[in-house]
Design an enzyme around this catalytic site. Structure first.
Site, short mmCIF file in Angstrom:
data_model
loop_
_atom_site.label_atom_id
_atom_site.label_comp_id
_atom_site.label_asym_id
_atom_site.label_seq_id
_atom_site.Cartn_x
_atom_site.Cartn_y
_atom_site.Cartn_z
N ASP A 94 0.84 -1.19 0.00
CA ASP A 94 0.00 0.00 0.00
C ASP A 94 0.88 1.24 0.00
O ASP A 94 1.88 1.30 -0.69
CB ASP A 94 -0.95 -0.04 1.21
CG ASP A 94 -2.24 0.73 0.98
OD1 ASP A 94 -2.17 1.97 0.91
OD2 ASP A 94 -3.31 0.11 0.87
N VAL A 95 0.53 2.22 0.80
CA VAL A 95 1.25 3.49 0.81
C VAL A 95 2.34 3.48 1.88
O VAL A 95 2.16 2.91 2.96
CB VAL A 95 0.28 4.68 1.05
CG1 VAL A 95 -0.43 4.57 2.39
CG2 VAL A 95 1.02 6.02 0.94
N THR A 96 3.48 4.05 1.55
CA THR A 96 4.54 4.20 2.54
C THR A 96 5.22 5.54 2.36
O THR A 96 4.99 6.25 1.37
CB THR A 96 5.57 3.05 2.45
OG1 THR A 96 6.40 3.06 3.60
CG2 THR A 96 6.41 3.16 1.21
N TYR A 97 6.06 5.87 3.32
CA TYR A 97 6.76 7.15 3.34
C TYR A 97 8.25 6.94 3.30
O TYR A 97 8.78 6.02 3.94
CB TYR A 97 6.39 7.91 4.63
CG TYR A 97 7.28 9.10 4.91
CD1 TYR A 97 7.06 10.32 4.28
CD2 TYR A 97 8.35 9.00 5.82
CE1 TYR A 97 7.88 11.41 4.53
CE2 TYR A 97 9.17 10.09 6.07
CZ TYR A 97 8.93 11.29 5.42
OH TYR A 97 9.75 12.37 5.68
N GLY A 166 8.48 -3.84 0.28
CA GLY A 166 7.63 -4.07 -0.88
C GLY A 166 8.50 -4.26 -2.11
O GLY A 166 9.38 -3.43 -2.37
N PHE A 178 13.24 -2.08 0.65
CA PHE A 178 12.87 -1.82 2.04
C PHE A 178 13.11 -0.36 2.41
O PHE A 178 13.90 0.35 1.78
CB PHE A 178 13.66 -2.73 2.99
CG PHE A 178 15.14 -2.43 3.09
CD1 PHE A 178 15.62 -1.43 3.93
CD2 PHE A 178 16.06 -3.18 2.37
CE1 PHE A 178 16.98 -1.16 4.03
CE2 PHE A 178 17.43 -2.92 2.47
CZ PHE A 178 17.88 -1.91 3.30
N ALA A 179 12.38 0.07 3.44
CA ALA A 179 12.56 1.38 4.06
C ALA A 179 12.69 1.14 5.56
O ALA A 179 11.76 0.65 6.20
CB ALA A 179 11.37 2.29 3.76
N CYS A 195 1.26 1.64 5.08
CA CYS A 195 0.95 0.30 4.53
C CYS A 195 -0.53 -0.05 4.70
O CYS A 195 -0.89 -1.23 4.71
CB CYS A 195 1.84 -0.75 5.17
SG CYS A 195 3.59 -0.47 4.90
#
Length: 283
Positions: A94-97, A166, A178-179, A195
């Site tokens: 999904d969404v991440t920063y 992701g 990865f973050a 996420c």
């Protein structure tokens, strides 16, 4: 070529595989996408080994294939005012920063060069689990206990997420990655439901380390992450000075003989990012 010769060649490829890693400091997100596509095009014919890019991004939100725009809580106007870019990309999740103080890793690996504990070719799920293991080990180096939560991808300190993962796989070549929150300003995660998860907070290594333990800078953390990738994936590690050195190596290399099941087609993702300049690209 006989079946035994093919098996011998594949085993030799696996034994010879190594991870080349580059620490690139802060890189714009668009440039990170371009570098991944460039290196994926070099990895496919074997002009470079498995490559791990380690870097930091300016503030950016990324929406994966399964992302819901509703998980971005800030308006476009607020994002613009905060200097936060937004990209829709083709990784899972999904969404991440991404932002300052966060170590971002992009492994451009050929899954056909990797095997699992049973000696079978590594699949995408196994690959993600091994990435998680490498980050869990990095946490352990600094006295932080981290692990997994069943059903949720990533690395966790209890119920607090410290590392998001992701990936995308095309023709056996991985991209994205990865973050890992080191000294990240966690207030920026208030812009999103990380996420898509609303009931578990995020954390950072800085917040989790025991009292009296000091955290090194981003460059040393990048080297530590690379070392743990080498241990977990069981491959030799080679630091590459810069992207120009990697390009020079690729230019001098002869393409590897493709395996019996290795397609000669350029990955669709690479074609998309390097394709018709008149065609708009959403990345």
């Amino acid at each position: 070529m006989s079946p035994s010769d093919r098996r011998t060649r594949k085993l030799a490829t696996i034994k010879a595989a190594m991870i080349e890693y580059l620490y690139l400091r802060r890189v714009a997100y668009d440039e990170g996408l371009r570098l991944q596509a460039e290196i994926a095009a070099l990895r496919l014919p074997g002009r470079v080994d498995n490559v791990l890019l380690l870097l930091e991004h300016p503030p950016v939100l990324t929406l994966g294939r399964n992302a819901r725009r509703a998980n971005v809580l800030a308006s476009d106007e607020l994002l613009a005012a905060r200097g936060v870019a937004l990209h829709e990309i083709n990784r899972g999740g999904d969404v991440t920063y991404h932002g300052p103080g966060q170590l971002v890793g992009y492994p451009i690996f050929d899954l056909r060069s990797l095997v699992n504990a049973k000696g079978a070719r590594l699949g995408p799920v196994d690959f993600v689990r091994m990435m998680e293991e490498a980050l869990i080990r990095v946490c352990g180096v600094y006295g932080v206990r981290a692990g997994r939560i069943a059903g949720l991808t990533g690395v966790w300190c209890g119920e607090r997420k410290i590392g998001a993962i992701g990936i995308h796989v095309s023709r056996g070549i991985t991209s994205h990655g990865f973050a890992f929150n080191l000294t990240t300003d966690l207030r920026d995660f208030q812009l999103i439901n990380p996420c898509g998860i609303t009931d578990k907070p995020v954390t950072s290594l800085e917040r989790e380390i025991p009292e009296g333990v000091s955290l090194p800078g981003l460059e040393e953390m990048a080297h530590q992450a690379a070392r743990q990738f080498g241990h977990v994936f069981g491959q030799q590690l080679l630091a590459v000075e810069n992207i120009e050195a990697l390009r020079a190596q690729a230019a001098a290399a002869k393409p590897a003989m493709p395996g019996e099941d290795t397609p000669l087609q350029i990955p669709a993702e690479v074609e998309r990012l390097h394709g018709d300049p008149e065609r708009p690209v959403r990345a």
